[in-house]
Design an enzyme around this catalytic site. Sequence first.
Site, short mmCIF file in Angstrom:
data_model
loop_
_atom_site.label_atom_id
_atom_site.label_comp_id
_atom_site.label_asym_id
_atom_site.label_seq_id
_atom_site.Cartn_x
_atom_site.Cartn_y
_atom_site.Cartn_z
N ARG A 164 49.38 55.00 31.44
CA ARG A 164 50.69 54.78 30.82
C ARG A 164 51.02 55.97 29.92
O ARG A 164 50.14 56.66 29.42
CB ARG A 164 50.71 53.49 30.00
CG ARG A 164 50.43 52.22 30.80
CD ARG A 164 51.51 51.95 31.83
NE ARG A 164 52.80 51.74 31.22
CZ ARG A 164 53.23 50.57 30.74
NH1 ARG A 164 52.43 49.51 30.77
NH2 ARG A 164 54.43 50.45 30.22
N LYS A 209 52.36 38.03 27.65
CA LYS A 209 53.33 38.25 28.72
C LYS A 209 53.25 37.17 29.80
O LYS A 209 53.84 37.32 30.87
CB LYS A 209 53.11 39.62 29.34
CG LYS A 209 53.27 40.76 28.34
CD LYS A 209 53.04 42.11 28.98
CE LYS A 209 53.16 43.23 27.95
NZ LYS A 209 52.99 44.57 28.56
#
Length: 353
Positions: free
Chosen positions: A319, A51
């Site tokens: 998450r 990322k």
Amino acid sequence: MPEGHTVHRLAAAFRDGLVGGPVRTSSPQGRFTEAAQIDRMVLLGAEAVGKHLFLAFAPSDDVDLDAPVVRWVHVHLGLYGSWTFAGEPGFAVLHAIGAPRVRVGEQESALPEPHDQVGEDTRGAGTADWRYLLPRPTTRLRIQGPRGLADLTGPTACELLDGAGRQAILDRLGPDPLREDADPERFVRRVLASRSPIATLLMNQQVVAGIGNIYRAELLFRARLDPFVPGTELGRGLVEGIWVDLVALMRYGARTGRIVTTQPEHRLLDPRIMERTRQNGDDDPTVVPREQSFYVYHRHTLPCRLCGTVVRSQELAGRTVYWCPGCQKVRSRKAAWIGQHPAAPWALETEDD
């Protein structure tokens, strides 16, 4: 947060539109003062690792990327960052990438027009007056070349590094499935050696770089794997199969800008989904819409596409993990790969699609 394939598409957009010549750099927001240090330098290259985006700047175009004079702009978009492009026709395939998003992984909007601009394309890209587009007050970094520009807003990280600083970031990342230098054995070893749940390991960028919540949920479903099983309880063949499936999924995403994990025969639309959420290319009737693209991601409380069991969700390590209790029962060290290898939607498409 954009997943790894979108950052690779972002790097490709820079290579196509800005790499190879001198560029102007500035920080309209004023928070990236280092922009003045690379202003008028040559943008030598752009690369994605997971990322993370790295842009290489040097005093001239005959400098090697590993030379001491090269400076690297490191950008991590995080949850709120985005790059927006504008320029002459053909300058960039992407108009924007990052947040805010109404599409999966990417959102194609662009820079606002100046008040005196006149043009048919109100998105900015392709208009004759793109050079007069004013940056937003929140623009952290503007990079402008002879054919177009790119504006960065809201990143988690935007910093200027030397070669050693860049290498320090690379050293702490796991293998990136989209890079030719990726070592899948590093991924396999780290998973098999860890007592953490496989769902946690897949989101650990030190184990594998580039996976986000969508890929995590869909990979585990396609492997029929219980998300809470520890890595130490898995067999090598199963973990190797997950890597192979991940490479195929992410290559499709990098090529098309879309995440599609479902087989065509499993794409029956649940009647309870009333509002249609768009994904890249939804204006093309041949593209799989978002609500038919996933098996379990954001489908909690809906029936599984395969067995009808209600898809569940639970917070894990900060998450949300999504899974089907009916299909995802694999927990054994002896289990072989039973997921769906690349004979999936992307196998039916050519590289030109």
